[in-house]
Design a protein around this motif. Structure first.
Motif, mmCIF file in Angstrom:
data_model
loop_
_atom_site.group_PDB
_atom_site.id
_atom_site.type_symbol
_atom_site.label_atom_id
_atom_site.label_comp_id
_atom_site.label_asym_id
_atom_site.label_seq_id
_atom_site.Cartn_x
_atom_site.Cartn_y
_atom_site.Cartn_z
ATOM 1 N N GLY A 92 -63.984 -32.605 45.843
ATOM 2 C CA GLY A 92 -63.172 -32.091 44.748
ATOM 3 C C GLY A 92 -61.695 -32.312 44.988
ATOM 4 N N LEU A 93 -61.263 -32.211 46.252
ATOM 5 C CA LEU A 93 -59.854 -32.445 46.582
ATOM 6 C C LEU A 93 -59.464 -33.887 46.285
ATOM 7 C CD1 LEU A 93 -57.168 -31.537 47.855
ATOM 8 C CD2 LEU A 93 -58.140 -32.105 50.093
ATOM 9 N N VAL A 94 -60.340 -34.821 46.626
ATOM 10 C CA VAL A 94 -60.053 -36.235 46.350
ATOM 11 C C VAL A 94 -59.971 -36.474 44.840
ATOM 12 C CG1 VAL A 94 -60.949 -38.580 46.545
ATOM 13 C CG2 VAL A 94 -61.048 -37.047 48.513
ATOM 14 N N LEU A 95 -60.953 -35.946 44.097
ATOM 15 C CA LEU A 95 -60.935 -36.118 42.641
ATOM 16 C C LEU A 95 -59.692 -35.470 42.033
ATOM 17 C CD1 LEU A 95 -64.674 -35.435 41.708
ATOM 18 C CD2 LEU A 95 -63.502 -37.636 41.805
ATOM 19 N N GLY A 96 -59.410 -34.224 42.457
ATOM 20 C CA GLY A 96 -58.237 -33.538 41.932
ATOM 21 C C GLY A 96 -56.948 -34.219 42.339
ATOM 22 N N GLY A 97 -56.918 -34.767 43.567
ATOM 23 C CA GLY A 97 -55.720 -35.459 44.025
ATOM 24 C C GLY A 97 -55.439 -36.717 43.223
ATOM 25 N N GLY A 147 -80.599 -44.198 35.411
ATOM 26 C CA GLY A 147 -81.538 -43.427 36.214
ATOM 27 C C GLY A 147 -80.889 -42.274 36.955
ATOM 28 N N TRP A 148 -79.577 -42.066 36.698
ATOM 29 C CA TRP A 148 -78.858 -41.010 37.420
ATOM 30 C C TRP A 148 -78.755 -39.779 36.542
ATOM 31 C CZ3 TRP A 148 -74.310 -38.235 36.630
ATOM 32 C CH2 TRP A 148 -73.866 -37.499 37.737
ATOM 33 N N THR A 149 -79.090 -38.663 37.097
ATOM 34 C CA THR A 149 -78.954 -37.380 36.394
ATOM 35 C C THR A 149 -77.983 -36.491 37.142
ATOM 36 O OG1 THR A 149 -80.870 -36.487 37.579
ATOM 37 C CG2 THR A 149 -81.268 -37.503 35.414
ATOM 38 N N TRP A 150 -77.380 -35.607 36.403
ATOM 39 C CA TRP A 150 -76.383 -34.688 36.962
ATOM 40 C C TRP A 150 -77.043 -33.739 37.960
ATOM 41 C CZ3 TRP A 150 -71.114 -34.487 36.001
ATOM 42 C CH2 TRP A 150 -70.435 -33.357 36.441
ATOM 43 N N GLU A 151 -76.469 -33.672 39.157
ATOM 44 C CA GLU A 151 -76.966 -32.773 40.185
ATOM 45 C C GLU A 151 -76.092 -31.520 40.245
ATOM 46 O OE1 GLU A 151 -79.660 -33.142 41.854
ATOM 47 O OE2 GLU A 151 -80.140 -35.193 41.247
ATOM 48 N N PRO A 152 -76.654 -30.386 40.674
ATOM 49 C CA PRO A 152 -75.850 -29.152 40.744
ATOM 50 C C PRO A 152 -74.606 -29.300 41.616
ATOM 51 C CG PRO A 152 -78.176 -28.638 40.923
ATOM 52 C CD PRO A 152 -78.068 -30.129 40.969
ATOM 53 N N TRP A 153 -74.697 -30.074 42.702
ATOM 54 C CA TRP A 153 -73.534 -30.226 43.582
ATOM 55 C C TRP A 153 -72.387 -30.938 42.879
ATOM 56 C CZ3 TRP A 153 -72.020 -35.197 44.073
ATOM 57 C CH2 TRP A 153 -72.990 -36.205 43.932
ATOM 58 N N ALA A 154 -72.695 -31.782 41.879
ATOM 59 C CA ALA A 154 -71.633 -32.476 41.151
ATOM 60 C C ALA A 154 -70.789 -31.487 40.357
ATOM 61 C CB ALA A 154 -72.240 -33.534 40.228
ATOM 62 N N GLY A 155 -71.444 -30.470 39.785
ATOM 63 C CA GLY A 155 -70.694 -29.445 39.066
ATOM 64 C C GLY A 155 -69.774 -28.668 39.994
ATOM 65 N N VAL A 156 -70.259 -28.376 41.212
ATOM 66 C CA VAL A 156 -69.431 -27.672 42.185
ATOM 67 C C VAL A 156 -68.200 -28.503 42.534
ATOM 68 C CG1 VAL A 156 -69.365 -26.747 44.531
ATOM 69 C CG2 VAL A 156 -71.402 -26.411 43.113
ATOM 70 N N MET A 157 -68.407 -29.810 42.697
ATOM 71 C CA MET A 157 -67.288 -30.690 43.042
ATOM 72 C C MET A 157 -66.271 -30.776 41.902
ATOM 73 S SD MET A 157 -67.496 -34.607 44.460
ATOM 74 C CE MET A 157 -68.660 -34.105 45.737
ATOM 75 N N VAL A 158 -66.763 -30.825 40.679
ATOM 76 C CA VAL A 158 -65.856 -30.891 39.530
ATOM 77 C C VAL A 158 -65.026 -29.616 39.427
ATOM 78 C CG1 VAL A 158 -65.785 -30.904 37.000
ATOM 79 C CG2 VAL A 158 -67.232 -32.530 38.214
ATOM 80 N N ILE A 159 -65.645 -28.480 39.648
ATOM 81 C CA ILE A 159 -64.918 -27.214 39.575
ATOM 82 C C ILE A 159 -63.889 -27.121 40.700
ATOM 83 C CG2 ILE A 159 -65.177 -24.706 39.717
ATOM 84 C CD1 ILE A 159 -67.976 -25.147 38.431
ATOM 85 N N ALA A 160 -64.245 -27.612 41.885
ATOM 86 C CA ALA A 160 -63.276 -27.638 42.981
ATOM 87 C C ALA A 160 -62.080 -28.523 42.627
ATOM 88 C CB ALA A 160 -63.950 -28.125 44.260
ATOM 89 N N SER A 161 -62.346 -29.656 41.988
ATOM 90 C CA SER A 161 -61.247 -30.544 41.599
ATOM 91 C C SER A 161 -60.370 -29.914 40.524
ATOM 92 C CB SER A 161 -61.806 -31.877 41.098
ATOM 93 O OG SER A 161 -62.493 -31.715 39.862
ATOM 94 N N LEU A 163 -59.377 -26.845 40.375
ATOM 95 C CA LEU A 163 -58.342 -26.038 41.029
ATOM 96 C C LEU A 163 -57.412 -26.889 41.881
ATOM 97 C CD1 LEU A 163 -60.046 -22.720 42.200
ATOM 98 C CD2 LEU A 163 -58.700 -23.159 40.170
ATOM 99 N N ALA A 164 -57.908 -28.023 42.382
ATOM 100 C CA ALA A 164 -57.105 -28.829 43.296
ATOM 101 C C ALA A 164 -56.041 -29.653 42.577
ATOM 102 C CB ALA A 164 -58.016 -29.759 44.102
ATOM 103 N N PHE A 165 -56.316 -30.050 41.326
ATOM 104 C CA PHE A 165 -55.386 -30.974 40.678
ATOM 105 C C PHE A 165 -54.064 -30.312 40.314
ATOM 106 C CE2 PHE A 165 -56.068 -29.063 36.578
ATOM 107 C CZ PHE A 165 -55.053 -29.541 35.766
ATOM 108 N N PHE A 166 -54.059 -28.995 40.103
ATOM 109 C CA PHE A 166 -52.843 -28.335 39.628
ATOM 110 C C PHE A 166 -51.700 -28.396 40.644
ATOM 111 C CE2 PHE A 166 -50.277 -24.426 39.380
ATOM 112 C CZ PHE A 166 -49.630 -24.664 38.167
ATOM 113 N N PRO A 167 -51.888 -27.916 41.894
ATOM 114 C CA PRO A 167 -50.745 -27.988 42.816
ATOM 115 C C PRO A 167 -50.313 -29.419 43.118
ATOM 116 C CG PRO A 167 -52.747 -27.291 43.955
ATOM 117 C CD PRO A 167 -53.049 -27.258 42.501
#
Length: 289
Positions: A92-97, A147-161, A163-167
């Motif tokens: 998430g930090l990488v995505l938000g960064g 063939g790719w479906t959304w995994e629960p961990w992807a949602g966690v990573m998006v939510i982490a990003s 919060l990370a993108f703002f600062p």
């Protein structure tokens, strides 16, 4: 090196002070707390609400489930969950960064974009994260590409990003606009275009602002990942452990405090990993606004 040593010493001293204040509160405050009317103004300090620090530390070495055929210690469970959450938080930090940096460059390049976007960037941080997490999980569950479906961990990573993108976006914007007017005019006098000015002047000048912003973003990404795990019930991370241990908190509060301690250490580790970025950009450390 001396600065990093002072930082580590300060962190250790702050932890020791926190432990001392915790134990001092247990010693001085009434075990049942203090209540005025129907309002509790001081919390309970008995062992069922505030276990001793050494009790929590000892619990790390105890079995997670008593009598299990293949017992796993609480410390091992917390460490394993923390590693899972750390991976999601760093993702998430990488995505938000990346998103925050691109947004900052856009706002620096176009004054109209800054006026139009920056208020919404600030307002986005006022939305309760616990309300966003289920929405992201629900929307993501409908995504299927090939063939790719959304995994629960992807949602966690998006939510982490989230919060990370703002600062990072705010810190980078401040850094990109920090060069002196005379320096910018000198680049213009040398017929340097916007891209050359960005790479040669604005980005190096933004490093002193980027590093502290990245530390804040790393800690925020950990918070976002833990809250997302708790809100969505994603298994494997330390957020899920906090939920599971909280169910037995009335009988064994030290176990849930062990998980909370692990989450706090996880935030410090994530912020400490930004030191790698700082070392890579050390030649710009002396850049001034």
């Amino acid at each position: 090196m001396n600065g990093r040593l002072r930082g580590a010493t300060t962190a250790v001293a702050a932890f020791v002070l926190l432990v001392a204040l915790w134990e001092l509160a247990k010693w001085l405050l009434p075990a049942a707390g203090v209540t005025v009317g129907d309002t509790r103004i001081l919390p309970r300090t008995d062992d069922a609400a505030m276990p001793h620090v050494w009790t929590v530390l000892a619990r790390l070495g105890a079995p997670e489930v008593a009598g299990a055929a293949d017992p796993r210690s609480v410390g091992a469970a917390v460490a394993g969950g923390a590693l899972v959450t750390l991976g999601l938080a760093l993702g998430g930090l990488v995505l938000g960064g990346i998103g925050g940096t691109l947004l900052a460059v856009l706002m620096q390049r176009f004054a109209l974009a800054e006026k139009a976007v920056l208020p919404y960037v600030i307002a986005s941080q006022t939305v309760p994260l616990i309300a966003i997490a289920p929405l992201v999980a629900g929307w993501g569950g409908r995504i299927a590409i090939g063939g790719w479906t959304w995994e629960p961990w992807a949602g966690v990573m998006v939510i982490a990003s989230y919060l990370a993108f703002f600062p990072i976006s705010v810190g980078m914007l401040r850094g990109l606009t920090s060069p002196r007017k005379a320096d910018v005019e000198m680049f213009h006098a040398l017929a340097a275009g916007w891209w050359t000015t960005l790479v040669r002047l604005r980005l190096p000048a933004s490093v002193p602002y980027l590093v502290p912003a990245a530390r804040l973003a790393a800690a925020a990404a950990v918070v976002g990942a833990i809250v997302a795990e708790i809100s969505t019930g994603t298994r494997g991370g330390i957020g899920r452990l906090i939920i599971e241990y909280a169910q037995s908190a009335t009988g064994d509060p030290s176990q849930v405090y062990a998980a909370i301690l692990g989450a706090a250490v996880l935030g410090l580790v994530a912020a400490g990993l930004v030191t790698v970025l700082e070392l890579g950009l050390s030649r710009y450390r002396g850049a001034t606004a």
